[in-house]
Design a protein around this motif. Structure first.
Motif, short mmCIF file in Angstrom:
data_model
loop_
_atom_site.label_atom_id
_atom_site.label_comp_id
_atom_site.label_asym_id
_atom_site.label_seq_id
_atom_site.Cartn_x
_atom_site.Cartn_y
_atom_site.Cartn_z
N MET A 31 0.81 -1.22 0.00
CA MET A 31 0.00 0.00 0.00
C MET A 31 0.85 1.28 0.00
SD MET A 31 -3.23 -0.48 -0.25
CE MET A 31 -3.78 1.15 0.25
N ASP A 32 2.15 1.17 0.23
CA ASP A 32 3.00 2.36 0.33
C ASP A 32 2.86 3.29 -0.87
OD1 ASP A 32 3.99 1.69 2.82
OD2 ASP A 32 5.89 0.90 2.04
N TYR A 33 3.02 2.76 -2.07
CA TYR A 33 2.96 3.60 -3.27
C TYR A 33 1.56 4.21 -3.44
CZ TYR A 33 3.21 5.13 -8.10
OH TYR A 33 3.15 5.90 -9.25
N THR A 34 0.53 3.41 -3.21
CA THR A 34 -0.84 3.92 -3.33
C THR A 34 -1.07 5.07 -2.36
OG1 THR A 34 -1.69 1.77 -4.05
CG2 THR A 34 -3.28 3.30 -3.05
N LEU A 35 -0.63 4.91 -1.12
CA LEU A 35 -0.84 5.96 -0.12
C LEU A 35 -0.02 7.21 -0.43
CD1 LEU A 35 -1.03 3.73 3.05
CD2 LEU A 35 -2.90 5.03 2.01
N GLU A 36 1.18 7.05 -0.96
CA GLU A 36 1.98 8.21 -1.38
C GLU A 36 1.25 8.99 -2.48
OE1 GLU A 36 5.89 6.94 -2.53
OE2 GLU A 36 6.23 5.97 -0.60
N ARG A 37 0.71 8.25 -3.44
CA ARG A 37 -0.04 8.89 -4.54
C ARG A 37 -1.29 9.59 -4.02
NH1 ARG A 37 -1.59 4.98 -9.06
NH2 ARG A 37 -2.50 6.87 -9.90
N VAL A 38 -2.01 8.94 -3.11
CA VAL A 38 -3.22 9.54 -2.53
C VAL A 38 -2.85 10.81 -1.78
CG1 VAL A 38 -5.00 9.24 -0.77
CG2 VAL A 38 -4.58 7.43 -2.43
N ALA A 39 -1.80 10.77 -0.97
CA ALA A 39 -1.38 11.94 -0.19
C ALA A 39 -1.04 13.11 -1.12
CB ALA A 39 -0.18 11.59 0.69
N GLU A 40 -0.41 12.81 -2.22
CA GLU A 40 -0.04 13.84 -3.19
C GLU A 40 -1.26 14.36 -3.96
OE1 GLU A 40 2.64 13.48 -7.02
OE2 GLU A 40 3.78 13.05 -5.18
N THR A 41 -2.06 13.46 -4.46
CA THR A 41 -3.21 13.81 -5.30
C THR A 41 -4.34 14.46 -4.52
OG1 THR A 41 -2.69 11.92 -6.69
CG2 THR A 41 -4.88 12.86 -6.94
N MET A 42 -4.57 14.01 -3.29
CA MET A 42 -5.71 14.47 -2.52
C MET A 42 -5.31 15.48 -1.44
SD MET A 42 -8.03 12.65 -4.02
CE MET A 42 -9.46 12.82 -3.01
N SER A 43 -4.14 16.07 -1.54
CA SER A 43 -3.62 16.96 -0.48
C SER A 43 -4.52 18.16 -0.21
CB SER A 43 -2.21 17.42 -0.82
OG SER A 43 -2.22 18.22 -1.99
N ASP A 44 -5.35 18.55 -1.17
CA ASP A 44 -6.26 19.67 -0.95
C ASP A 44 -7.49 19.26 -0.13
OD1 ASP A 44 -7.01 18.10 -3.15
OD2 ASP A 44 -8.23 19.71 -3.98
N ILE A 45 -7.72 17.95 -0.01
CA ILE A 45 -8.91 17.44 0.68
C ILE A 45 -8.57 16.74 1.99
CG2 ILE A 45 -10.83 15.79 0.50
CD1 ILE A 45 -10.72 16.17 -2.52
N ALA A 46 -7.49 15.95 1.99
CA ALA A 46 -7.17 15.10 3.13
C ALA A 46 -5.68 15.09 3.43
CB ALA A 46 -7.65 13.67 2.86
N THR A 47 -5.37 14.76 4.67
CA THR A 47 -3.99 14.60 5.12
C THR A 47 -3.79 13.16 5.53
OG1 THR A 47 -3.90 16.88 5.89
CG2 THR A 47 -2.29 15.36 6.83
N LEU A 48 -2.67 12.58 5.12
CA LEU A 48 -2.34 11.21 5.48
C LEU A 48 -1.48 11.18 6.74
CD1 LEU A 48 -2.12 8.13 4.82
CD2 LEU A 48 -0.08 8.72 3.48
N MET A 49 -1.84 10.30 7.65
CA MET A 49 -1.04 10.06 8.86
C MET A 49 -0.81 8.56 8.93
SD MET A 49 -2.04 10.49 12.85
CE MET A 49 -2.03 12.25 12.83
N ARG A 50 0.43 8.17 9.18
CA ARG A 50 0.76 6.76 9.25
C ARG A 50 1.16 6.38 10.68
NH1 ARG A 50 3.89 4.42 4.55
NH2 ARG A 50 2.40 2.76 4.92
N ILE A 51 0.56 5.30 11.18
CA ILE A 51 0.81 4.82 12.53
C ILE A 51 1.38 3.40 12.44
CG2 ILE A 51 -0.23 4.22 14.76
CD1 ILE A 51 -0.37 7.22 14.22
N ASP A 52 2.62 3.24 12.85
CA ASP A 52 3.28 1.93 12.85
C ASP A 52 2.80 1.15 14.07
OD1 ASP A 52 4.95 -0.28 12.93
OD2 ASP A 52 6.78 0.87 12.55
N THR A 53 2.04 0.12 13.83
CA THR A 53 1.43 -0.64 14.93
C THR A 53 2.44 -1.44 15.75
OG1 THR A 53 0.97 -2.53 13.47
CG2 THR A 53 -0.78 -0.87 13.72
N THR A 54 3.66 -1.56 15.26
CA THR A 54 4.68 -2.32 15.98
C THR A 54 5.47 -1.45 16.96
OG1 THR A 54 6.37 -1.99 14.27
CG2 THR A 54 4.93 -3.92 14.06
#
Length: 107
Positions: A31-54
């Motif tokens: 999912m890394d690449y997909t989420l990077e693209r989403v963060a870039e493409t949707m930056s005017d609408i949403a912000t991505l935050m990543r939480i490492d569960t480990t």
């Protein structure tokens, strides 16, 4: 991340896409690449935050949101969970879901 900081961030008027992931998980890495693209493409609408569960400092969040599988994606706005999904999702579908959660002006 302190729980209070997380609560402040997800309480924003802006959509927050939170990715609960694990570094050793193949699906999370996929999912890394997909989420990077989403963060870039949707930056005017949403912000991505990543939480490492480990990571030890994230265990409380993992328990709070009952994260059993990774990746788990949750969209928040004003502290409320609007959408949740575990597993792999396509770039197109995730963008579509984010757009649907976007607040609409009533005027």
């Amino acid at each position: 991340m302190r729980i209070e900081d997380f609560d402040t961030i997800i309480s924003a008027d802006r959509l927050m896409l939170v990715d609960f992931y694990a570094t050793r998980c193949g699906a999370s890495r996929a999912m890394d690449y997909t989420l990077e693209r989403v963060a870039e493409t949707m930056s005017d609408i949403a912000t991505l935050m990543r939480i490492d569960t480990t990571r030890e400092e994230h265990i409380e969040l993992v328990h709070r949101y009952n994260i059993r599988r990774v990746p788990t994606l949750i969209i928040f706005r004003h502290g409320e969970s609007l959408w949740r999904m575990s597993g792999i999702i396509s770039f197109e579908r995730l963008c579509q879901i984010i757009r649907r959660q976007q607040p609409r002006n009533i005027f």
